[in-house]
Design a protein around this motif. Structure first.
Motif, mmCIF file in Angstrom:
data_model
loop_
_atom_site.group_PDB
_atom_site.id
_atom_site.type_symbol
_atom_site.label_atom_id
_atom_site.label_comp_id
_atom_site.label_asym_id
_atom_site.label_seq_id
_atom_site.Cartn_x
_atom_site.Cartn_y
_atom_site.Cartn_z
ATOM 1 N N ALA A 1 0.844 -1.193 0.000
ATOM 2 C CA ALA A 1 0.000 0.000 0.000
ATOM 3 C C ALA A 1 0.878 1.242 0.000
ATOM 4 O O ALA A 1 1.872 1.308 0.728
ATOM 5 C CB ALA A 1 -0.919 0.012 1.217
ATOM 6 N N VAL A 2 0.497 2.205 -0.830
ATOM 7 C CA VAL A 2 1.095 3.544 -0.805
ATOM 8 C C VAL A 2 0.002 4.482 -0.340
ATOM 9 O O VAL A 2 -1.001 4.684 -1.036
ATOM 10 C CB VAL A 2 1.610 3.963 -2.195
ATOM 11 N N ALA B 1 -2.193 -3.988 4.374
ATOM 12 C CA ALA B 1 -1.210 -4.477 3.411
ATOM 13 C C ALA B 1 0.015 -5.059 4.125
ATOM 14 O O ALA B 1 0.261 -4.788 5.300
ATOM 15 C CB ALA B 1 -0.787 -3.341 2.478
ATOM 16 N N ASP B 2 0.789 -5.829 3.377
ATOM 17 C CA ASP B 2 2.013 -6.411 3.937
ATOM 18 C C ASP B 2 3.072 -5.352 4.185
ATOM 19 O O ASP B 2 3.809 -5.400 5.170
ATOM 20 C CB ASP B 2 2.585 -7.457 2.973
ATOM 21 N N VAL B 3 3.174 -4.407 3.264
ATOM 22 C CA VAL B 3 4.143 -3.310 3.352
ATOM 23 C C VAL B 3 3.383 -2.011 3.158
ATOM 24 O O VAL B 3 2.595 -1.881 2.211
ATOM 25 C CB VAL B 3 5.241 -3.444 2.275
ATOM 26 N N VAL B 4 3.581 -1.056 4.050
ATOM 27 C CA VAL B 4 2.881 0.224 3.977
ATOM 28 C C VAL B 4 3.899 1.341 3.780
ATOM 29 O O VAL B 4 4.746 1.576 4.649
ATOM 30 C CB VAL B 4 2.039 0.487 5.241
ATOM 31 N N LEU B 5 3.823 2.004 2.638
ATOM 32 C CA LEU B 5 4.648 3.168 2.345
ATOM 33 C C LEU B 5 3.751 4.397 2.378
ATOM 34 O O LEU B 5 2.564 4.319 2.051
ATOM 35 C CB LEU B 5 5.292 3.032 0.960
ATOM 36 N N TRP C 1 10.601 -3.287 -3.870
ATOM 37 C CA TRP C 1 9.766 -4.104 -2.991
ATOM 38 C C TRP C 1 9.110 -5.246 -3.770
ATOM 39 O O TRP C 1 9.005 -6.366 -3.275
ATOM 40 C CB TRP C 1 8.699 -3.255 -2.299
ATOM 41 N N LEU C 2 8.669 -4.980 -4.996
ATOM 42 C CA LEU C 2 8.067 -6.046 -5.795
ATOM 43 C C LEU C 2 9.083 -7.141 -6.090
ATOM 44 O O LEU C 2 8.746 -8.331 -6.098
ATOM 45 C CB LEU C 2 7.509 -5.472 -7.095
ATOM 46 N N ARG C 3 10.318 -6.774 -6.314
ATOM 47 C CA ARG C 3 11.359 -7.779 -6.532
ATOM 48 C C ARG C 3 11.623 -8.570 -5.254
ATOM 49 O O ARG C 3 11.771 -9.792 -5.281
ATOM 50 C CB ARG C 3 12.647 -7.116 -7.008
ATOM 51 N N ALA C 4 11.688 -7.874 -4.128
ATOM 52 C CA ALA C 4 12.017 -8.539 -2.862
ATOM 53 C C ALA C 4 10.899 -9.449 -2.384
ATOM 54 O O ALA C 4 11.160 -10.475 -1.748
ATOM 55 C CB ALA C 4 12.335 -7.492 -1.793
ATOM 56 N N LEU C 5 9.646 -9.095 -2.688
ATOM 57 C CA LEU C 5 8.504 -9.874 -2.212
ATOM 58 C C LEU C 5 8.001 -10.869 -3.244
ATOM 59 O O LEU C 5 7.135 -11.695 -2.929
ATOM 60 C CB LEU C 5 7.345 -8.947 -1.832
ATOM 61 N N GLY C 6 8.518 -10.801 -4.446
ATOM 62 C CA GLY C 6 7.951 -11.573 -5.542
ATOM 63 C C GLY C 6 8.416 -12.999 -5.591
ATOM 64 O O GLY C 6 9.043 -13.436 -6.552
ATOM 65 N N ALA C 7 8.087 -13.771 -4.558
ATOM 66 C CA ALA C 7 8.518 -15.169 -4.504
ATOM 67 C C ALA C 7 7.358 -16.083 -4.861
ATOM 68 O O ALA C 7 6.311 -15.658 -5.318
ATOM 69 C CB ALA C 7 9.054 -15.477 -3.122
ATOM 70 N N GLY C 8 7.566 -17.378 -4.605
ATOM 71 C CA GLY C 8 6.641 -18.381 -5.100
ATOM 72 C C GLY C 8 5.255 -18.355 -4.497
ATOM 73 O O GLY C 8 4.270 -18.306 -5.202
ATOM 74 N N GLY C 9 5.138 -18.403 -3.184
ATOM 75 C CA GLY C 9 3.835 -18.454 -2.575
ATOM 76 C C GLY C 9 3.412 -19.869 -2.242
ATOM 77 O O GLY C 9 4.135 -20.832 -2.442
ATOM 78 N N VAL C 10 2.193 -20.004 -1.748
ATOM 79 C CA VAL C 10 1.691 -21.281 -1.253
ATOM 80 C C VAL C 10 1.648 -22.317 -2.370
ATOM 81 O O VAL C 10 1.224 -22.043 -3.487
ATOM 82 C CB VAL C 10 0.279 -21.088 -0.658
ATOM 83 N N GLY C 11 2.106 -23.522 -2.067
ATOM 84 C CA GLY C 11 2.019 -24.621 -3.006
ATOM 85 C C GLY C 11 3.146 -24.676 -4.006
ATOM 86 O O GLY C 11 3.213 -25.599 -4.819
ATOM 87 N N GLU C 12 4.047 -23.710 -3.998
ATOM 88 C CA GLU C 12 5.163 -23.714 -4.933
ATOM 89 C C GLU C 12 6.449 -24.069 -4.197
ATOM 90 O O GLU C 12 6.530 -24.005 -2.981
ATOM 91 C CB GLU C 12 5.280 -22.351 -5.621
ATOM 92 N N GLU C 13 7.465 -24.430 -4.966
ATOM 93 C CA GLU C 13 8.722 -24.859 -4.372
ATOM 94 C C GLU C 13 9.338 -23.730 -3.550
ATOM 95 O O GLU C 13 9.480 -22.612 -4.044
ATOM 96 C CB GLU C 13 9.698 -25.276 -5.469
ATOM 97 N N PRO C 14 9.696 -23.991 -2.301
ATOM 98 C CA PRO C 14 10.346 -22.940 -1.512
ATOM 99 C C PRO C 14 11.744 -22.662 -2.039
ATOM 100 O O PRO C 14 12.383 -23.513 -2.655
ATOM 101 C CB PRO C 14 10.401 -23.541 -0.105
#
Length: 455
Positions: free
Chosen positions: A150-151, A168-172, A223-236
């Motif tokens: 969120a901004v 939101a997860d991250v608040v700017l 932030w989108l790069r840092a948070l942009g990982a797999g998520g639930v059900g995907e390979e950690p």
């Protein structure tokens, strides 16, 4: 140098600030027809909507769709404050729910650009219940392991702050923005305006960063790069690499327990900042415990390594860790776990803060929650003890089976001075007590507490 963007940009201007030449593809939910003058039949409501549309060029207070920020595709939703104060009505709820649904369907992070005065009075309780729709849609996105940023712009108040913004997860926040649940016309007349500002919310640990408008595109992209990982059900992702040992004034391993403690307490040994600066090329701090407090002695956030790998970090800075620090640590670990990002913890504390204020702030519950966050984590957690490992206040941040130590560290069930006091030994026996506790780095490896000594 480009001019600083206006604090009161329109919805589309704010989107354009982030997406630039990459552009934006607008989406719309299926149309809904409201009864004349809305669900309450509020006299003049239709006319007010028509005037707002003529003034802004929009037909509702939210615009949403897909775009690219930096090099990452995302769903963007942006509030138009010029349309009835960016308020939330039934059609606004349709758009917000559709925006979250679009992010879920496309498996994209969601970036909310918030500027709102709250729920729309002309729609009464129908407007207020849109907050429940937003909360449910946000929960579905969270359960799918997708990030929400969120901004918060000027102003962000009422239910919009309490759902899309603060949820939101991250608040700017933009500098100088009015941010708070109570708007300027409904708060107590003697209320301190600083508490309702972006800067005041940052000081209270409710906002992660106050970001000038000119820096916003780059910050959100990182932030989108840092948070942009797999998520639930995907390979950690693989475990976070161990940091390198930083240069120390001492050499070799400590010969005694007393020496181990002295080296860990030395002002000349490297601290968390030195390790983090060497480990990351980019650091994006998370700030505060979301309960009104901060702990400057504990650093949390996400970072990017030289190879682009995102890693979440929680780092003690050598001070007694306060309840706010443990709550911030648990928040960071759970967010990283949900997004599939590995975690690095740096342990360095004489122990948990034990003053009366810490007890009133819930020290026990906060420490317990940190233990639970690490115990429940599905992503790998890597721990390096870089200084003092003081009792449970340090162990709460240590990964079972994946804790490592430096030559400048110790880890103990209790500080040797306190152990000697409890055993009613004279102060001169503190060194012998330290030896009995087997707290040296090499002792910890031999006992199976630590996997290795990082050199």
């Amino acid at each position: 140098m480009p001019a600083e963007p206006s604090l009161r940009m329109t919805a589309r201007e704010t989107i354009a600030l982030l997406t630039g030449a990459a552009g934006f593809t607008e989406h719309r939910p299926p149309p809904r027809t409201l009864p004349p003058d809305g669900p309450l039949g509020w006299a003049g409501y239709d006319a007010a909507r028509e005037r707002a549309a003529e003034r802004t060029g929009e037909d509702e207070s939210v615009v949403y769709g897909t775009g690219v920020v930096g090099d990452r595709e995302c769903v963007l939703l942006s509030f138009e404050f010029g349309f009835l104060g960016g308020s939330l009505g039934q059609l606004t709820g349709d758009r917000l729910e559709a925006a979250y649904g679009l992010a879920l369907a496309r498996r994209l992070p969601l970036v909310a650009l918030v500027a709102t005065g709250g729920s729309r009075m002309q729609e009464g309780m129908v407007a207020l219940t849109q907050l429940q729709r937003v909360a449910a849609a946000s929960t579905r996105l969270r359960a799918a392991g997708l990030a929400q940023i969120a901004v918060v712009r000027d102003p962000t108040t009422g239910g919009g702050w309490a759902t899309v913004g603060a949820g939101a997860d991250v608040v700017l926040a933009l500098p100088g923005a009015q941010v708070g649940f109570a708007g300027s016309r409904v708060r107590p007349p003697d209320a301190d305006p600083y508490a309702y500002s972006a800067e005041g919310q940052f000081a209270a640990g409710q906002v992660d960063a106050v970001v000038p408008g000119a820096e916003l595109p780059g910050t959100v992209a990182l932030w989108l790069r840092a948070l942009g990982a797999g998520g639930v059900g995907e390979e950690p992702r693989s475990a976070a690499p161990l940091p390198r040992a930083r240069p120390s004034s001492a050499s070799g391993l400590p010969a005694s327990g007393r020496e181990a403690v002295e080296r860990a307490r030395s002002s000349r040994r490297p601290r968390a900042e030195a390790y983090l600066a060497d480990y990351f090329t980019v650091r994006l701090p998370l700030h505060g415990d979301r309960c009104g407090s901060t702990d400057p002695g504990l650093l949390t956030g996400f970072g990017l390594r030289a190879d682009g790998q995102p890693v979440a970090y929680v780092a003690q800075c050598g001070t007694a860790t306060r309840p706010a620090g443990y709550r911030a640590a648990a928040r960071t670990i759970r967010l990283a776990d949900r997004l599939g990002v590995p975690v690095l913890t740096l342990v360095d504390t004489p122990g948990a803060a034990n003053d009366a204020e810490a007890e009133r702030a819930g020290a026990g519950a906060a420490i317990a929650d940190t233990f639970a966050a690490i115990a429940a984590a599905r992503v790998p957690v890597t721990t390096l003890v870089i200084g003092e490992g003081g009792s449970g206040g340090a162990l709460a941040l240590a990964a079972p089976g994946n804790t490592h130590v430096t030559a400048d560290s110790y880890f103990s069930v209790i500080a040797p001075e306190l152990a000697a006091a409890i055993l009613k030994r004279p102060p001169e026996e503190t060194g012998a007590t330290a030896d009995q506790l087997r707290l040296r780095p090499q002792d910890l490896v031999e006992l199976g507490i630590a996997r290795s000594i990082v050199s």
